[in-house]
Enzyme design. Structure first.
Site, PDB file in Angstrom:
ATOM      1  N   HIS A 196      -2.580   9.846   0.412  1.00 14.81           N
ATOM      2  CA  HIS A 196      -3.111  10.851   1.335  1.00 14.81           C
ATOM      3  C   HIS A 196      -2.152  11.981   1.679  1.00 14.81           C
ATOM      4  O   HIS A 196      -2.589  13.109   1.885  1.00 14.81           O
ATOM      5  CB  HIS A 196      -3.574  10.173   2.632  1.00 14.81           C
ATOM      6  CG  HIS A 196      -4.825   9.364   2.448  1.00 14.81           C
ATOM      7  ND1 HIS A 196      -5.492   8.776   3.508  1.00 14.81           N
ATOM      8  CD2 HIS A 196      -5.526   9.041   1.332  1.00 14.81           C
ATOM      9  CE1 HIS A 196      -6.562   8.122   3.036  1.00 14.81           C
ATOM     10  NE2 HIS A 196      -6.599   8.269   1.716  1.00 14.81           N
ATOM     11  N   ASN A 197      -0.858  11.678   1.813  1.00 15.52           N
ATOM     12  CA  ASN A 197       0.097  12.724   2.230  1.00 15.52           C
ATOM     13  C   ASN A 197       0.883  13.284   1.057  1.00 15.52           C
ATOM     14  O   ASN A 197       1.635  14.249   1.228  1.00 15.52           O
ATOM     15  CB  ASN A 197       1.116  12.194   3.253  1.00 15.52           C
ATOM     16  CG  ASN A 197       0.516  11.355   4.350  1.00 15.52           C
ATOM     17  OD1 ASN A 197       0.928  10.215   4.572  1.00 15.52           O
ATOM     18  ND2 ASN A 197      -0.459  11.902   5.051  1.00 15.52           N
ATOM     19  N   ASP A 214      23.285   7.226   4.344  1.00 17.83           N
ATOM     20  CA  ASP A 214      24.512   7.236   5.155  1.00 17.83           C
ATOM     21  C   ASP A 214      25.113   5.831   5.112  1.00 17.83           C
ATOM     22  O   ASP A 214      24.668   4.960   4.353  1.00 17.83           O
ATOM     23  CB  ASP A 214      24.241   7.783   6.575  1.00 17.83           C
ATOM     24  CG  ASP A 214      23.589   6.770   7.512  1.00 17.83           C
ATOM     25  OD1 ASP A 214      23.245   5.657   7.066  1.00 17.83           O
ATOM     26  OD2 ASP A 214      23.412   7.108   8.703  1.00 17.83           O
ATOM     27  N   CYS A 221      19.024   5.582   6.107  1.00 18.87           N
ATOM     28  CA  CYS A 221      20.072   5.513   7.126  1.00 18.87           C
ATOM     29  C   CYS A 221      19.845   4.190   7.857  1.00 18.87           C
ATOM     30  O   CYS A 221      19.113   3.333   7.361  1.00 18.87           O
ATOM     31  CB  CYS A 221      20.077   6.735   8.041  1.00 18.87           C
ATOM     32  SG  CYS A 221      18.632   6.937   9.098  1.00 18.87           S
ATOM     33  N   THR A 263      18.184   3.366  10.574  1.00 12.81           N
ATOM     34  CA  THR A 263      16.773   3.161  10.933  1.00 12.81           C
ATOM     35  C   THR A 263      15.823   3.872   9.980  1.00 12.81           C
ATOM     36  O   THR A 263      14.630   3.603  10.002  1.00 12.81           O
ATOM     37  CB  THR A 263      16.511   3.738  12.336  1.00 12.81           C
ATOM     38  OG1 THR A 263      16.874   5.134  12.300  1.00 12.81           O
ATOM     39  CG2 THR A 263      17.317   3.022  13.411  1.00 12.81           C
ATOM     40  N   ARG A 268      -9.867  16.454  -0.049  1.00 12.15           N
ATOM     41  CA  ARG A 268      -9.694  16.755   1.384  1.00 12.15           C
ATOM     42  C   ARG A 268      -8.257  16.517   1.836  1.00 12.15           C
ATOM     43  O   ARG A 268      -7.789  17.131   2.798  1.00 12.15           O
ATOM     44  CB  ARG A 268     -10.676  15.949   2.231  1.00 12.15           C
ATOM     45  CG  ARG A 268     -10.420  14.459   2.271  1.00 12.15           C
ATOM     46  CD  ARG A 268     -11.506  13.726   3.040  1.00 12.15           C
ATOM     47  NE  ARG A 268     -11.238  12.310   3.177  1.00 12.15           N
ATOM     48  CZ  ARG A 268     -11.414  11.407   2.217  1.00 12.15           C
ATOM     49  NH1 ARG A 268     -11.862  11.777   1.039  1.00 12.15           N
ATOM     50  NH2 ARG A 268     -11.145  10.136   2.436  1.00 12.15           N
ATOM     51  N   HIS A 269      -7.548  15.653   1.125  1.00 10.77           N
ATOM     52  CA  HIS A 269      -6.156  15.379   1.500  1.00 10.77           C
ATOM     53  C   HIS A 269      -5.267  16.567   1.159  1.00 10.77           C
ATOM     54  O   HIS A 269      -4.298  16.842   1.859  1.00 10.77           O
ATOM     55  CB  HIS A 269      -5.672  14.090   0.830  1.00 10.77           C
ATOM     56  CG  HIS A 269      -6.535  12.928   1.186  1.00 10.77           C
ATOM     57  ND1 HIS A 269      -6.630  12.454   2.478  1.00 10.77           N
ATOM     58  CD2 HIS A 269      -7.396  12.196   0.438  1.00 10.77           C
ATOM     59  CE1 HIS A 269      -7.495  11.448   2.509  1.00 10.77           C
ATOM     60  NE2 HIS A 269      -7.981  11.278   1.277  1.00 10.77           N
ATOM     61  N   ILE A 298      15.180   6.847  10.520  1.00  9.01           N
ATOM     62  CA  ILE A 298      14.594   7.885  11.388  1.00  9.01           C
ATOM     63  C   ILE A 298      15.366   9.204  11.285  1.00  9.01           C
ATOM     64  O   ILE A 298      14.791  10.257  10.985  1.00  9.01           O
ATOM     65  CB  ILE A 298      14.514   7.403  12.853  1.00  9.01           C
ATOM     66  CG1 ILE A 298      13.584   6.187  12.961  1.00  9.01           C
ATOM     67  CG2 ILE A 298      14.001   8.521  13.760  1.00  9.01           C
ATOM     68  CD1 ILE A 298      13.589   5.514  14.332  1.00  9.01           C
TER      69      ILE A 298
HETATM   70  C1  RB5 Z   1      24.317   5.807  12.275  1.00 13.91           C
HETATM   71  O1  RB5 Z   1      25.041   4.938  13.089  1.00 13.91           O
HETATM   72  C2  RB5 Z   1      22.850   5.770  12.628  1.00 13.91           C
HETATM   73  O2  RB5 Z   1      22.630   6.518  13.768  1.00 13.91           O
HETATM   74  C3  RB5 Z   1      22.034   6.289  11.480  1.00 13.91           C
HETATM   75  O3  RB5 Z   1      22.251   5.502  10.358  1.00 13.91           O
HETATM   76  C4  RB5 Z   1      20.539   6.332  11.678  1.00 13.91           C
HETATM   77  O4  RB5 Z   1      20.043   5.098  12.095  1.00 13.91           O
HETATM   78  C5  RB5 Z   1      20.032   7.453  12.483  1.00 13.91           C
HETATM   79  O5  RB5 Z   1      18.818   7.658  12.664  1.00 13.91           O
END
Ligand code: RB5
Length: 146
Positions: free
Chosen positions: A98-99, A8, A65, A67, A132-133, A69
């Site tokens: 492992h994953n 993003d 992105c 973070t 095992r993984h 996340i």
């Molecule tokens: C966008 O501003 C921000 O929320 C996105 O890049 C990301 O960090 C979301 O998890």
């Protein structure tokens, strides 16, 4: 090796850095953007990347992105995806060993304690250990849709 890469607006700079690094390593990259800092929605880019990966011929995918996340959570909602969000090289190496993560995510606005290229290299240079993984991955994937 071949990978798909999407991000993003929070990941534009890091995506450019990783694209260059992957090219230097001789890894083919199919880049899906965005290459603009105009605001977009990270789930759209996770979906694009996973759909591209599913066409086959890809070894792995990279998502970025702000973070890491939101885009990793989004990818992990899609069937068959194990998207890791490693904090450092150790976690990155282990997520392959492992994953057997098929996607790796990073945060373009995160201050990592080492270069992201090194974290990516740790993933690329590691090998899945199976055994095992694999059993644990089978159990993990059986959780999909529950
Ligand atoms: C966008 O501003 C921000 O929320 C996105 O890049 C990301 O960090 C979301 O998890």
């Amino acid at each position: 090796m071949k990978c798909v890469l999407a991000n993003d607006h929070g990941g534009v700079e890091l995506a450019a850095e990783l694209k260059k690094h992957l090219a230097e390593r001789g890894i083919e990259v199919v880049y899906l953007g965005t290459d603009s800092t105009e605001s977009v929605d990270y789930p759209d880019y996770a979906e694009k990347a996973v759909n591209e990966y599913r066409k086959g011929s890809y070894d792995f995918g990279i998502l970025i992105c702000g973070t890491g996340i939101g885009i990793s959570i989004s990818a992990n909602k899609m069937k068959g995806i194990r998207c890791a969000l490693p904090q450092n090289s150790y976690a990155s190496e282990m997520t392959k060993r492992h994953n057997n993560a098929n996607f790796i995510a990073f945060g373009g606005r995160i201050e990592y304690s080492e270069p992201v290229t090194a974290i990516l290299d740790a993933y690329l240079d590691a090998t899945f250990e199976g055994d095992r993984h694999q059993r644990r991955i089978d159990k993990m994937m059986a959780l999909e849709g529950k």
